[in-house]
Scaffold this motif. Sequence first.
Motif, short mmCIF file in Angstrom:
data_model
loop_
_atom_site.label_atom_id
_atom_site.label_comp_id
_atom_site.label_asym_id
_atom_site.label_seq_id
_atom_site.Cartn_x
_atom_site.Cartn_y
_atom_site.Cartn_z
N LYS A 1 35.99 32.52 35.78
CA LYS A 1 36.44 33.36 34.67
C LYS A 1 37.65 32.67 34.03
CE LYS A 1 33.50 36.70 35.74
NZ LYS A 1 32.48 36.22 36.69
N ASP B 1 31.80 47.44 33.68
CA ASP B 1 31.97 46.12 34.27
C ASP B 1 32.62 45.26 33.19
OD1 ASP B 1 31.73 43.49 35.08
OD2 ASP B 1 29.75 43.74 35.98
N LEU C 1 33.82 46.61 41.86
CA LEU C 1 32.71 47.46 41.42
C LEU C 1 32.25 48.38 42.54
CD1 LEU C 1 30.56 44.85 39.42
CD2 LEU C 1 31.60 46.92 38.45
N ALA D 1 34.17 42.36 33.74
CA ALA D 1 34.42 41.03 34.32
C ALA D 1 34.59 39.96 33.24
CB ALA D 1 33.27 40.65 35.26
N HIS D 2 33.96 40.17 32.07
CA HIS D 2 34.07 39.17 31.00
C HIS D 2 35.17 39.52 30.00
CE1 HIS D 2 29.57 37.78 31.28
NE2 HIS D 2 30.20 37.74 32.43
N HIS E 1 37.47 35.59 39.26
CA HIS E 1 36.80 34.48 39.94
C HIS E 1 37.16 33.17 39.25
CE1 HIS E 1 33.24 31.91 40.88
NE2 HIS E 1 33.57 32.34 42.08
N ASN F 1 37.79 40.57 45.15
CA ASN F 1 36.92 39.97 44.13
C ASN F 1 36.39 41.07 43.21
OD1 ASN F 1 34.25 40.93 45.20
ND2 ASN F 1 34.87 39.68 46.94
N GLY F 2 35.70 40.67 42.17
CA GLY F 2 35.21 41.63 41.18
C GLY F 2 34.06 42.49 41.70
N THR F 3 33.27 41.93 42.61
CA THR F 3 32.14 42.69 43.15
C THR F 3 32.63 43.84 44.02
OG1 THR F 3 30.86 40.65 43.13
CG2 THR F 3 29.98 42.45 44.45
N SER G 1 37.15 40.76 36.87
CA SER G 1 36.98 39.70 37.86
C SER G 1 37.91 38.55 37.52
CB SER G 1 35.53 39.18 37.86
OG SER G 1 35.47 37.95 38.57
N THR H 1 22.81 41.00 32.90
CA THR H 1 24.18 40.91 33.38
C THR H 1 24.16 40.05 34.63
OG1 THR H 1 26.08 42.17 34.26
CG2 THR H 1 23.89 43.06 34.71
N PHE H 2 25.34 39.68 35.11
CA PHE H 2 25.40 38.96 36.38
C PHE H 2 24.89 39.90 37.48
CE2 PHE H 2 27.98 37.43 40.11
CZ PHE H 2 27.23 36.29 40.30
N ALA I 1 25.70 40.74 40.29
CA ALA I 1 26.65 41.57 41.04
C ALA I 1 26.69 43.00 40.51
CB ALA I 1 28.06 40.96 40.98
N THR I 2 26.46 43.18 39.22
CA THR I 2 26.51 44.55 38.66
C THR I 2 25.44 45.42 39.33
OG1 THR I 2 26.94 43.40 36.55
CG2 THR I 2 26.78 45.80 36.49
N GLY J 1 39.12 37.09 43.02
CA GLY J 1 39.92 38.28 42.81
C GLY J 1 39.28 39.22 41.83
C1 LIG Z 1 31.77 37.45 37.65
C2 LIG Z 1 31.11 38.75 37.42
C3 LIG Z 1 31.09 39.77 38.39
C4 LIG Z 1 31.54 39.57 39.81
O1 LIG Z 1 32.82 39.15 39.98
P1 LIG Z 1 33.24 38.32 41.29
O2 LIG Z 1 34.72 38.28 41.16
O3 LIG Z 1 32.60 36.97 41.20
O4 LIG Z 1 32.79 39.09 42.49
C5 LIG Z 1 30.53 40.98 38.05
N1 LIG Z 1 29.98 41.19 36.86
C6 LIG Z 1 29.95 40.25 35.91
C7 LIG Z 1 29.34 40.55 34.58
C8 LIG Z 1 30.49 38.98 36.17
O5 LIG Z 1 30.40 38.01 35.25
#
Ligand SMILES: *Cc1c(COP(=O)(O)O)cnc(C)c1O
Length: 399
Positions: free
Chosen positions: A200, A171, A80, A173-174, A197, A75-77, A195, A99-100, A102-103, A207
């Motif tokens: 997304k 990051d 990171l 992810a977007h 996810h 996953n994206g987390t 990411s 930000t989300f 997770a960052t 992923g």
């Molecule tokens: C979705 C997202 C993540 C985390 O990704 P996951 O795949 O859900 O773990 C991290 N940072 C940002 C900005 C996100 O939008």
Amino acid sequence: MKTTLSELAVLGGPPAFEDLLHVGVPNLGSRDDLLARFNDILDRKWFTNNGIYVREFEAKICELVDSEHCVATSNGTIALELAIRALGLTGEVIVPSFTFVATAHALQWQEIKPVFCDIDPHTHHIDVDKVESLITPLTTGIVGVHLWGNPCNVEALADIADRNGLRLLLDAAHAFGVSCGDHMIGNFGDAECFSFHATKFCTSFEGGAIATNNAELAEKLQLMRNFGFDGPDNVIHIGTNGKMNEMSAAMGITSIESIDEFVKVNHQRYEQYRAALATVSGVELYEHQATSRHNFQYAVALIDESTAGISRDALLRTLHAEKVLARRYFYPGCHRMEPYRSYQPHAGLLLPETESVASKVLVLPTGKGVTEEQVDTICELLRFAANNGPELSQRLAQM
Ligand SMILES: *Cc1c(COP(=O)(O)O)cnc(C)c1O
């Protein structure tokens, strides 16, 4: 079309939609191609551990973002977290609060303090003029975020990082499939994390991936994602389980094969929102940067309460009653979420723009999950509610 306030669902009328309209409904590419890949995986009986689909997915990402290396993750987390650890970040790292979560969590998970930097109110990105004042002897890096798919100011951040001996992680992810100047996102800083996810626009169910042009870093990341194994029985590094499985990789490949179609649909919806909302006072659509490649992943409305005469939250409530599940990303900002709220109770004092933007954002449904007609109706609802802002606001307050 509603003509009196009482027709709004929030005031007792029938909802505009029968089914819930979510933000981030998964985009699906060719079902047949996906199922053929699933069958192949079942026949091969190789489900994970650097299988052929993961390697193909990584190659496809490298091709698309033009980076030398790509390490796919679960996953994206985790992407990171691995990148943060592989880059040797410790102590304090400067990161936007808008930000989300997770960052910030990816840092705090490793006992690194996220030092929250305010944002530029127009781009919603980390304000590069405020980064340097946050650097202390404990600072080891900066994590920039390409919010809403728009590249953050990577040049200025790289310059600050260079001058201060800091690492720069992004990051992204977007921002999968987005260009910045002459390069694709995936080539900036020490590494960039994607990411995939389900929410997304280009998904592998769950992923992520780390793109980098640093061979040594890529090798370290590959070890770390697989418990530090360098061949059977030979563990040469600290590691975790960050591996992507074959089913996810198959989904990721299938998504990438339809990425142009996904972007086209996102772009159409974005232009539709932009045209329709241009004449609604107090509701403004966040403008995406004119990069040569964009993903138009998010349609972000900004509600100016003083002009609309109604708050963002009252509009949210109004839309939700109509079954439009608009979202308040990334309200209220990481600094107001736990554990940061407890650890850094006064962080908000340095984050006025973050708090202001977090009170205005309304993310609207886009992508293949909504039709053009549905977007029209959402815009009509917003127009009607905003045009009657003060009265609607008053009636909602009386309920
Ligand atoms: C979705 C997202 C993540 C985390 O990704 P996951 O795949 O859900 O773990 C991290 N940072 C940002 C900005 C996100 O939008």
